[in-house]
Design a protein around this motif. Structure first.
Motif, mmCIF file in Angstrom:
data_model
loop_
_atom_site.group_PDB
_atom_site.id
_atom_site.type_symbol
_atom_site.label_atom_id
_atom_site.label_comp_id
_atom_site.label_asym_id
_atom_site.label_seq_id
_atom_site.Cartn_x
_atom_site.Cartn_y
_atom_site.Cartn_z
ATOM 1 N N PRO A 42 -16.954 2.587 -25.635
ATOM 2 C CA PRO A 42 -17.068 2.812 -24.190
ATOM 3 C C PRO A 42 -17.273 4.282 -23.813
ATOM 4 C CG PRO A 42 -14.774 2.479 -24.787
ATOM 5 C CD PRO A 42 -15.590 2.274 -26.041
ATOM 6 N N TYR A 43 -17.299 5.161 -24.768
ATOM 7 C CA TYR A 43 -17.533 6.583 -24.510
ATOM 8 C C TYR A 43 -18.811 6.997 -25.219
ATOM 9 C CZ TYR A 43 -14.632 6.043 -28.660
ATOM 10 O OH TYR A 43 -14.108 5.581 -29.834
ATOM 11 N N ILE A 60 -4.597 -2.480 -29.915
ATOM 12 C CA ILE A 60 -3.220 -2.011 -30.085
ATOM 13 C C ILE A 60 -2.985 -0.716 -29.303
ATOM 14 C CG2 ILE A 60 -1.544 -1.119 -31.762
ATOM 15 C CD1 ILE A 60 -2.950 -3.023 -33.835
ATOM 16 N N PHE A 61 -3.925 0.206 -29.373
ATOM 17 C CA PHE A 61 -3.817 1.510 -28.718
ATOM 18 C C PHE A 61 -4.885 1.609 -27.639
ATOM 19 C CE2 PHE A 61 -2.180 2.266 -33.031
ATOM 20 C CZ PHE A 61 -0.913 2.735 -32.719
ATOM 21 N N ARG A 62 -4.583 1.043 -26.489
ATOM 22 C CA ARG A 62 -5.556 0.971 -25.396
ATOM 23 C C ARG A 62 -5.930 2.348 -24.839
ATOM 24 N NH1 ARG A 62 -5.955 -4.479 -24.180
ATOM 25 N NH2 ARG A 62 -4.200 -5.696 -24.932
ATOM 26 N N GLU A 63 -5.115 3.339 -25.117
ATOM 27 C CA GLU A 63 -5.392 4.675 -24.598
ATOM 28 C C GLU A 63 -6.294 5.506 -25.505
ATOM 29 O OE1 GLU A 63 -1.390 4.541 -26.652
ATOM 30 O OE2 GLU A 63 -2.398 3.326 -25.154
ATOM 31 N N LEU A 64 -6.867 4.883 -26.544
ATOM 32 C CA LEU A 64 -7.759 5.606 -27.458
ATOM 33 C C LEU A 64 -8.919 6.248 -26.704
ATOM 34 C CD1 LEU A 64 -8.652 6.423 -30.335
ATOM 35 C CD2 LEU A 64 -9.887 4.233 -30.443
ATOM 36 N N ARG A 65 -9.570 5.497 -25.852
ATOM 37 C CA ARG A 65 -10.709 6.034 -25.096
ATOM 38 C C ARG A 65 -10.306 7.251 -24.281
ATOM 39 N NH1 ARG A 65 -14.385 3.041 -20.457
ATOM 40 N NH2 ARG A 65 -15.639 4.883 -19.997
ATOM 41 N N VAL A 101 -13.627 13.936 -34.759
ATOM 42 C CA VAL A 101 -12.668 13.432 -35.748
ATOM 43 C C VAL A 101 -12.786 11.919 -35.882
ATOM 44 C CG1 VAL A 101 -10.191 13.050 -36.138
ATOM 45 C CG2 VAL A 101 -11.022 15.331 -35.557
ATOM 46 N N SER A 102 -12.783 11.213 -34.760
ATOM 47 C CA SER A 102 -12.837 9.748 -34.841
ATOM 48 C C SER A 102 -14.166 9.283 -35.418
ATOM 49 C CB SER A 102 -12.573 9.111 -33.478
ATOM 50 O OG SER A 102 -13.629 9.354 -32.583
ATOM 51 N N LEU A 103 -15.270 9.907 -35.013
ATOM 52 C CA LEU A 103 -16.579 9.510 -35.528
ATOM 53 C C LEU A 103 -16.710 9.828 -37.010
ATOM 54 C CD1 LEU A 103 -19.138 8.159 -34.494
ATOM 55 C CD2 LEU A 103 -20.060 10.429 -34.018
ATOM 56 N N SER A 104 -16.143 10.930 -37.451
ATOM 57 C CA SER A 104 -16.161 11.281 -38.876
ATOM 58 C C SER A 104 -15.402 10.252 -39.698
ATOM 59 C CB SER A 104 -15.551 12.666 -39.100
ATOM 60 O OG SER A 104 -16.337 13.650 -38.481
ATOM 61 N N GLY A 105 -14.257 9.809 -39.204
ATOM 62 C CA GLY A 105 -13.483 8.785 -39.906
ATOM 63 C C GLY A 105 -14.245 7.477 -40.020
ATOM 64 N N VAL A 106 -14.933 7.110 -38.953
ATOM 65 C CA VAL A 106 -15.729 5.880 -38.972
ATOM 66 C C VAL A 106 -16.866 5.990 -39.987
ATOM 67 C CG1 VAL A 106 -17.314 4.464 -37.599
ATOM 68 C CG2 VAL A 106 -15.157 5.222 -36.616
ATOM 69 N N MET A 107 -17.532 7.136 -39.997
ATOM 70 C CA MET A 107 -18.646 7.318 -40.937
ATOM 71 C C MET A 107 -18.155 7.261 -42.378
ATOM 72 S SD MET A 107 -21.546 10.330 -41.169
ATOM 73 C CE MET A 107 -21.497 10.560 -39.423
ATOM 74 N N GLU A 143 -20.369 9.339 -27.650
ATOM 75 C CA GLU A 143 -20.030 10.305 -28.696
ATOM 76 C C GLU A 143 -20.939 11.531 -28.687
ATOM 77 O OE1 GLU A 143 -20.133 7.048 -29.316
ATOM 78 O OE2 GLU A 143 -18.230 6.531 -30.257
ATOM 79 N N ARG A 144 -22.230 11.321 -28.596
ATOM 80 C CA ARG A 144 -23.167 12.458 -28.650
ATOM 81 C C ARG A 144 -22.909 13.455 -27.533
ATOM 82 N NH1 ARG A 144 -29.206 10.880 -29.759
ATOM 83 N NH2 ARG A 144 -29.249 13.128 -29.987
ATOM 84 N N GLU A 145 -22.674 12.950 -26.346
ATOM 85 C CA GLU A 145 -22.386 13.828 -25.217
ATOM 86 C C GLU A 145 -21.066 14.568 -25.424
ATOM 87 O OE1 GLU A 145 -21.251 13.181 -20.589
ATOM 88 O OE2 GLU A 145 -22.989 12.066 -21.323
ATOM 89 N N LEU A 146 -20.054 13.853 -25.877
ATOM 90 C CA LEU A 146 -18.757 14.474 -26.121
ATOM 91 C C LEU A 146 -18.851 15.520 -27.232
ATOM 92 C CD1 LEU A 146 -16.469 11.311 -25.857
ATOM 93 C CD2 LEU A 146 -16.619 13.195 -24.214
ATOM 94 N N LEU A 147 -19.618 15.216 -28.263
ATOM 95 C CA LEU A 147 -19.788 16.174 -29.360
ATOM 96 C C LEU A 147 -20.513 17.430 -28.876
ATOM 97 C CD1 LEU A 147 -20.705 13.705 -32.222
ATOM 98 C CD2 LEU A 147 -18.582 15.001 -31.988
#
Length: 129
Positions: free
Chosen positions: A30-31, A93-98, A46-52, A33-37
């Motif tokens: 829902p966010y 579980i962690f709805r506040e992730l976004r 950090v989150s995108l690196s973990g996913v990759m 990533e490219r814009e945030l990066l």
């Protein structure tokens, strides 16, 4: 096929699968990533690196254990499904992730990155029969 042709074919499929997975992942979150990066948001990085990494680990295992390009492609699909299910479970579980990612807070994004890598490791190990 020669050894170099095999190498190129397997690597091409692995890189293409990773690129497709990352594109799909970016589309479902829902966010943006490219814009945030671009804004320097470390939490998004950090989150995108973990996913990759979490996706690349089972792909590496599949590269080592696949008997054909079709086999590799199927395992890449499995790896993607596992990562997406992990993302949805974590977000449930962690709805506040976004909110934490968008705010640049690191607590949950770092835990999510570690979770994605752990899922990737377990997935890779399960592929090795």
């Amino acid at each position: 096929m020669t050894a170099l042709q095999n190498f190129a074919a397997y690597l091409l499929i692995a890189v293409a699968a990773t690129a497709l997975f990352m594109l799909l992942y970016a589309m479902i979150t829902p966010y943006r990533e490219r814009e945030l990066l671009r804004q320097g948001n470390v939490a998004a990085g950090v989150s995108l690196s973990g996913v990759m990494l979490g996706f690349a680990l089972p792909i590496a295992s599949a590269l080592m254990h696949s008997v054909s390009l079709t086999d590799l492609s199927i395992w890449a699909l499995v790896a993607g499904i596992v990562q997406l299910l992990g993302y949805y479970a974590f977000r449930w579980i962690f709805r506040e992730l976004r909110a934490q990612i968008e705010a640049g807070q690191l607590a949950l994004p770092l835990l999510y990155a570690a979770t994605a890598v752990c899922l990737g490791l377990l997935n890779a190990a399960a592929m090795s029969d």
